[in-house]
Design an enzyme around this catalytic site. Structure first.
Site, PDB file in Angstrom:
ATOM      1  CG  HIS A 331      -0.320   0.211   2.647  1.00 45.12           C
ATOM      2  ND1 HIS A 331       0.174   1.293   2.826  1.00 45.12           N
ATOM      3  CD2 HIS A 331       0.129  -0.873   3.601  1.00 45.12           C
ATOM      4  CE1 HIS A 331       0.879   1.155   4.389  1.00 45.12           C
ATOM      5  NE2 HIS A 331       0.408  -0.423   4.598  1.00 45.12           N
ATOM      6  CB  CYS A 349       2.057  -3.417   5.152  1.00 46.87           C
ATOM      7  SG  CYS A 349       0.578  -3.697   5.907  1.00 46.87           S
TER       8      CYS A 349
END
Length: 407
Positions: A331, A349
């Site tokens: 992301h 992440c």
């Protein structure tokens, strides 16, 4: 009478006698011939054989039967003849596929649907082919009290990546090998370019199908779950069938190296993008392993409480591509641009700039392969659709049938 005259008379009389005898013989021969082989006194003089009586048919379930189990076969018993045709239609007159077996039972290709009406027609003839009769029986299948609902992925009409498994999700657990084998036998996978593949159980409520290698680009796949009328255990019944059509898009493979802090994106083998990234910092390391792009969301609320550390972070992120059920995403992270390509600072992440994350979001298909290396945490099977964490032999071991297909 003189001797000459007597001799002459004898000759004439003899001639007459011979001629008369000839006429009698001819008449006798003609009379005998006229009777023919089938006439009285001839070689075939017996009366013509009477036709055989009509056969008798018994159909089970009987006409008017109700609450018939959907996995029932139709018993067809004939006396004094042979079955010449069996047909079964549903309430809308649509033919039901099936065949008559050697034990005198007509079995549908797939079970009858629950709470449905059917009509069977059976034709039989005497052994000599005469005296054909037709019997009809209508029956209704039972309405189950306990039903097995299902869900499937990919979505119907979806274009997916080369690593996308087929997922069948079940509303009730299926635990025994016998019942799991029955479920697998009810599932068909048809491909435009046949490749080897197999089903494997992820849990009591999920079974997945993957090819031995990745799907070929351009593959067209049709999956049918013939679950209506399937009996699981004693009283659990499949409620309805499901069909899904999907196609396989371009071969997208992204490799992310935690040590070099780079994501290398390939399209059909050609490098199309190199993206600086930042992965999980010590104590929050990212997963290493072969994953797929599981879902995409342009905006997502990241809440640390979902990974057991409430209060650590709570904010929206842009251009999210999910990689695991446990919350690992690729992301946009504008706050860590200075670290991307240099060091790992995330909570697990894969961080990228907003521009790069947006590009990756648009490029990525659900089911694309994303392979992460260089971390100490190994991706666990079941942390999302993760069929590629297992070898082919390990995958086959998870099948109740222990066999592959290449339909």
């Amino acid at each position: 009478m003189s001797g000459k005259s007597e001799a002459s008379a004898m000759r004439n009389g003899g001639t007459l006698l011979i001629s008369t005898c000839a006429v009698v013989l001819l008449c006798t021969a003609a009379c005998t011939s006229s009777s023919g082989p089938g006439g009285p006194g001839g070689a075939g003089g017996a009366l013509e054989r009477a036709p055989l009586p009509p056969p008798r048919l018994v159909i089970t379930p009987a006409h008017g039967a109700k609450k018939v189990p959907p996995d029932t076969g139709i018993g067809v018993k004939v006396t004094g003849g042979k079955i010449t045709a069996v047909s079964v239609v549903d309430a809308k007159g649509r033919a039901v596929g099936g065949a008559l077996t050697s034990d005198g039972t007509w079995r549908p290709t797939w079970p009858f649907k629950p709470a449905a009406a059917y009509t069977v027609r059976v034709q039989a003839a005497a052994p000599d082919g005469g005296n054909v009769i037709t019997e009809r029986a209508a029956f209704t299948t039972l309405k189950p009290k306990r039903v097995l609902e299902t869900g499937m992925s990919p979505l119907d009409g979806e274009k997916v990546g080369i690593g996308m498994p087929i997922q069948l999700l079940l509303s009730k657990p299926v635990t025994t090998q016998k019942d799991r084998a029955a479920v697998e036998r009810s599932l068909t996978v048809h491909m435009s370019k046949p490749v080897e593949g197999a089903w494997s159980w992820v849990s009591d409520r999920e079974v997945q199908y993957r090819p031995r290698m990745y799907w070929p680009t351009g593959e067209k796949v049709t999956v049918v779950a013939h679950l209506a009328g399937l009996r699981i255990g004693r009283d659990l019944w499949g409620l309805k069938n499901r069909t899904v059509h999907f196609t396989v898009g371009p071969r997208h493979i992204t490799t992310i190296n935690s040590n070099t802090h780079r994501a290398v994106v390939r399209d059909n083998g050609k490098v199309v993008k190199r993206i600086p990234v930042s992965l999980g910092k010590p104590g929050y390391e990212s997963w290493s392993g072969t994953m797929i792009a599981q879902e995409k969301a342009p905006d997502f609320l990241m809440d640390s409480a979902t990974i057991g550390i409430p209060g650590e972070y709570l904010h929206h992120t842009k251009w999210n591509v999910r990689m695991t059920y446990s919350g690992m995403f690729f992301h946009a992270a504008p706050w860590s641009v200075g670290d991307q390509g240099r060091r790992n600072v995330s909570h697990g992440c894969v961080n990228a700039s907003t521009t790069n994350a947006h590009w990756f979001y648009n490029f990525t298909q659900r089911g694309d392969i994303i392979r992460v290396t260089g971390t100490s945490r190994k991706l666990q099977f079941g942390n999302g659709p993760t069929p590629w964490t297992k070898s082919w032999q390990e995958w086959l071991a998870g099948s109740a049938l222990k066999t592959s297909t290449d339909a």
